[in-house]
Design a protein around this motif. Structure first.
Motif, PDB file in Angstrom:
ATOM      1  N   LEU A   1       0.813  -1.213   0.000  1.00  0.00           N
ATOM      2  CA  LEU A   1       0.000   0.000   0.000  1.00  0.00           C
ATOM      3  C   LEU A   1       0.843   1.259   0.000  1.00  0.00           C
ATOM      4  O   LEU A   1       0.307   2.364  -0.142  1.00  0.00           O
ATOM      5  CB  LEU A   1      -0.921   0.004   1.234  1.00  0.00           C
ATOM      6  N   ASP A   2       2.156   1.052   0.174  1.00  0.00           N
ATOM      7  CA  ASP A   2       3.040   2.206   0.323  1.00  0.00           C
ATOM      8  C   ASP A   2       3.974   2.317  -0.883  1.00  0.00           C
ATOM      9  O   ASP A   2       3.535   2.662  -1.990  1.00  0.00           O
ATOM     10  CB  ASP A   2       3.816   2.065   1.628  1.00  0.00           C
TER      11      ASP A   2
ATOM     12  N   HIS B   1       5.332   0.177  -2.779  1.00  0.00           N
ATOM     13  CA  HIS B   1       5.097  -0.763  -3.868  1.00  0.00           C
ATOM     14  C   HIS B   1       3.675  -0.638  -4.434  1.00  0.00           C
ATOM     15  O   HIS B   1       3.209  -1.543  -5.130  1.00  0.00           O
ATOM     16  CB  HIS B   1       5.336  -2.203  -3.374  1.00  0.00           C
ATOM     17  N   LYS B   2       3.031   0.454  -4.141  1.00  0.00           N
ATOM     18  CA  LYS B   2       1.675   0.663  -4.652  1.00  0.00           C
ATOM     19  C   LYS B   2       1.689   0.739  -6.180  1.00  0.00           C
ATOM     20  O   LYS B   2       2.524   1.424  -6.775  1.00  0.00           O
ATOM     21  CB  LYS B   2       1.103   1.949  -4.059  1.00  0.00           C
ATOM     22  N   GLY B   3       0.796   0.023  -6.795  1.00  0.00           N
ATOM     23  CA  GLY B   3       0.709   0.000  -8.252  1.00  0.00           C
ATOM     24  C   GLY B   3       1.623  -1.021  -8.908  1.00  0.00           C
ATOM     25  O   GLY B   3       1.592  -1.197 -10.136  1.00  0.00           O
ATOM     26  N   HIS B   4       2.452  -1.681  -8.110  1.00  0.00           N
ATOM     27  CA  HIS B   4       3.345  -2.708  -8.659  1.00  0.00           C
ATOM     28  C   HIS B   4       2.595  -4.017  -8.875  1.00  0.00           C
ATOM     29  O   HIS B   4       1.485  -4.210  -8.356  1.00  0.00           O
ATOM     30  CB  HIS B   4       4.529  -2.951  -7.713  1.00  0.00           C
ATOM     31  N   ASP B   5       3.215  -4.886  -9.625  1.00  0.00           N
ATOM     32  CA  ASP B   5       2.657  -6.227  -9.862  1.00  0.00           C
ATOM     33  C   ASP B   5       2.980  -7.078  -8.645  1.00  0.00           C
ATOM     34  O   ASP B   5       4.107  -7.554  -8.486  1.00  0.00           O
ATOM     35  CB  ASP B   5       3.260  -6.827 -11.128  1.00  0.00           C
ATOM     36  N   THR B   6       1.991  -7.258  -7.750  1.00  0.00           N
ATOM     37  CA  THR B   6       2.215  -8.006  -6.511  1.00  0.00           C
ATOM     38  C   THR B   6       1.289  -9.216  -6.464  1.00  0.00           C
ATOM     39  O   THR B   6       0.151  -9.178  -6.937  1.00  0.00           O
ATOM     40  CB  THR B   6       1.957  -7.112  -5.276  1.00  0.00           C
ATOM     41  N   VAL B   7       1.809 -10.277  -5.867  1.00  0.00           N
ATOM     42  CA  VAL B   7       1.041 -11.502  -5.656  1.00  0.00           C
ATOM     43  C   VAL B   7       1.382 -12.008  -4.269  1.00  0.00           C
ATOM     44  O   VAL B   7       2.300 -11.509  -3.608  1.00  0.00           O
ATOM     45  CB  VAL B   7       1.384 -12.575  -6.713  1.00  0.00           C
ATOM     46  N   SER B   8       0.619 -12.991  -3.820  1.00  0.00           N
ATOM     47  CA  SER B   8       0.942 -13.589  -2.528  1.00  0.00           C
ATOM     48  C   SER B   8       2.249 -14.357  -2.642  1.00  0.00           C
ATOM     49  O   SER B   8       2.607 -14.875  -3.712  1.00  0.00           O
ATOM     50  CB  SER B   8      -0.179 -14.523  -2.071  1.00  0.00           C
TER      51      SER B   8
END
Length: 583
Positions: free
Chosen positions: A203-204, A206-213
């Motif tokens: 939410l900080d 890395h906001k807008g990045h391609d994130t997965v679990s």
């Protein structure tokens, strides 16, 4: 970085997780659990001078004293196992009944202390729950972020909530799963930055990045790794098949070589027997002819001796009669004189310059020379055939001088091929242009052209490397050639025919010659030139050798005969060229 699966933890499980440290021993199960029952949970050894504190747990007297001494600054003292607090400090008294039981266990040979190799050393991951001397961790929990020995791990197998936790091999890097900024477990993975992050990071920064679990990323990575493993396993199978083929090739090579050696020995033995038989035939013929000629000479000798005897007798009679003074007696005996017998034909004993059997020796010597020539010409074909036995691909051309030197060969110049204007020296490795012709013997292999040149004595097959050092005013010609190159006229010059390949360094410029075709070559000037030959692969390369090796020209062709190294010089008296010693 270890990837932890995303696991939701209930409040009850959190309480249960925090209760892991103070929990007591498990129920005894057989001898092993009896040992644990009568072991001190601080030192993990059998109880020594056992004492039982008010909560009911037992310890070695010294162990609990030391433990409480460390807590002496605190207001309340606690049990290391159940964390029950006491005030004031309990009085410790030896539990005599427990001491008797422990002594009985010792007498029966029952030992409580784990073997030394079970304790954690400096390089091992230690159990985070053990107190005192800690055991080696058996597993690490990615949810609890704690490492456990087998004893303290048991709850993860027994408690339903803990069964969901992710257990991995012991690791000292568990804290790396905690976000250093937010002090949260990193349950997510940022594919943009290729790093593990916590939920707050997503939410900080890395906001807008391609994130997965993290679990999903781990599953994806495991799938990729599995694909890589399948590829590696397939390559292993392929290599094992190749290895099996190579083993079969080794067996086939050995069988073929053994058979060839045996057959060759048989053939050479037959040749030796043939030569021995021919030697015996010559000996018998010479002896037979010797007896015949001696017999003829002796027969003629006897005839001559008889004739001489008869002539001497007649001479005596004539002498006696010629000296008589009685005319009547002379006339009376003269008619009765026996006539002379016919004289032996003088032509039959005409003495002429005879060589007797020396012509036979000359004939045998000529046969020997012819056989030597045949063996020399044909033997190179045999040698080439042997070197062509190669089940593997040709090795790549070296890329460093050290690599070339591993292929180096020692070469010498053949005096029988040297032009009479070349003086050979330094063990026939060096040739020098002379003002006067050298007194070499006549030989059909000797060059006689407009360029003084010479071939090596050694034939070249397989992979070879050599270097030529030259000094002078004009230049040098470095070449390889078949043995059957012309020896006189323009056709004998290296590069002026289809039987030789030559790099000519003349007046500070390079040119490559083959079959009278000139190819300009560029490169740094050097007084040392290197030649690399891979006969089987049909590769011929010329290099300028100084601080580094620079490729000047490479030939890719098919060689049908063994090759010989060639050196050529020009009409500049005193110029030299030599094969360098590389080993």
């Amino acid at each position: 970085m270890l990837f932890r699966p995303e696991v939701r933890v209930s409040s009850e499980e959190v309480k249960l997780r925090h209760s892991l440290l103070p929990r007591g021993e498990m129920e005894p199960k057989g001898d092993q659990l009896d040992r644990e029952t009568f072991s001190c949970s601080i030192c993990l050894d059998l109880l020594k001078d056992p004492v039982t504190i008010p909560c009911g747990h037992s310890y070695c007297m010294n162990c609990i004293k030391d433990h409480w001494d460390e807590e002496d600054g605190k207001k309340l003292l606690s049990c290391p196992q159940c964390r029950q607090t006491f005030t004031p400090r309990p009085v410790l008294l030896k539990n005599t009944m427990l001491a008797v039981v422990v002594e009985q266990l010792k007498k029966t040979g029952l030992q409580a202390a784990p073997a030394d190799h079970c304790y954690a050393g400096p390089e091992d991951v230690a159990c985070d729950v053990c107190t005192g001397r800690r055991l080696k961790a058996f597993k690490s929990c990615l949810v609890c972020l704690v490492s456990y020995c087998e004893k303290h791990l048991q709850r993860h197998y027994d408690v339903p909530q803990l069964k969901k936790h992710q257990l991995v091999d012991p690791s000292n890097q568990l804290q790396e799963n905690i976000c250093s900024r937010h002090d949260e477990v990193m349950k997510m993975f940022c594919r943009t930055d290729q790093q593990c992050i916590c939920y707050l990071c997503s939410l900080d920064e890395h906001k807008g990045h391609d994130t997965v679990s993290a679990a999903a990323e781990r599953t994806e990575r495991q799938r990729e790794l599995e694909g890589s493993r399948l590829n590696i396993q397939q390559r292993i199978q392929d290599r094992e098949k190749d290895l099996k083929l190579l083993h079969q090739e080794v067996e086939a090579i050995n069988l073929s070589a053994d058979k060839t050696v045996k057959d060759s020995e048989k053939i050479f033995t037959e040749l030796i027997h043939l030569m021995e038989n021919r030697s015996s035939d010559v000996k018998q013929q010479v002896r037979s002819q010797q007896r015949t000629e001696v017999s003829r000479v002796k027969e003629l000798q006897e005839k001559l001796e008889q004739e001489i005897t008869e002539l001497k007798r007649n001479d005596a009679e004539l002498k006696l009669l010629s000296h008589t003074e009685d005319l009547n007696q002379l006339l009376h005996h003269y008619p009765s004189l026996s006539p002379l017998s016919g004289s032996t034909d003088s032509s039959s004993i005409n003495i002429r310059p005879l060589r007797y059997f020396e012509d036979v020796t000359a004939a045998v010597s000529g046969l020997r020379d012819e056989l030597q020539d045949v063996l020399r010409d044909k033997w190179t074909n045999v040698s080439l055939t042997v070197t062509e036995v190669d089940v593997l691909l040709s090795a790549p051309e070296p890329t460093t001088r050290d690599g070339f030197l591993r292929c180096s060969c020692e070469l010498t110049l053949d005096p029988n091929t040297a032009d009479t204007r070349l003086l050979l020296s330094d063990g026939n490795r060096k040739g020098t242009v002379m003002n006067e012709h050298q007194s070499y013997s006549s030989h059909p292999d000797r060059f006689s052209g407009w360029c003084p040149q010479v071939l090596s004595r050694e034939s070249l097959t397989g992979r070879c490397y050599w270097e030529v050092e030259w000094r002078g005013r004009e230049g040098v010609e470095v070449a390889v050639s078949y043995k059957n190159i012309m020896r006189t006229g323009d056709e004998c010059v290296f590069g002026y025919n289809n039987k030789s390949w030559a790099l000519r360094c003349y007046n500070n410029s390079y040119n490559f010659w083959y079959n009278k075709v000139q190819t300009p070559v560029s490169g740094p000037q050097s007084s040392r030139l290197g030649v690399y030959l891979d006969h089987r692969a049909g590769i011929l390369s010329f290099y300028s050798v100084s601080g580094t090796m620079t490729l000047l020209h490479r030939v890719q062709t098919t060689f049908t005969q063994p090759l010989y190294a060639g050196l050529g010089l020009f009409y500049s008296y005193g110029d030299t060229a030599e094969f360098c010693k590389l080993k």
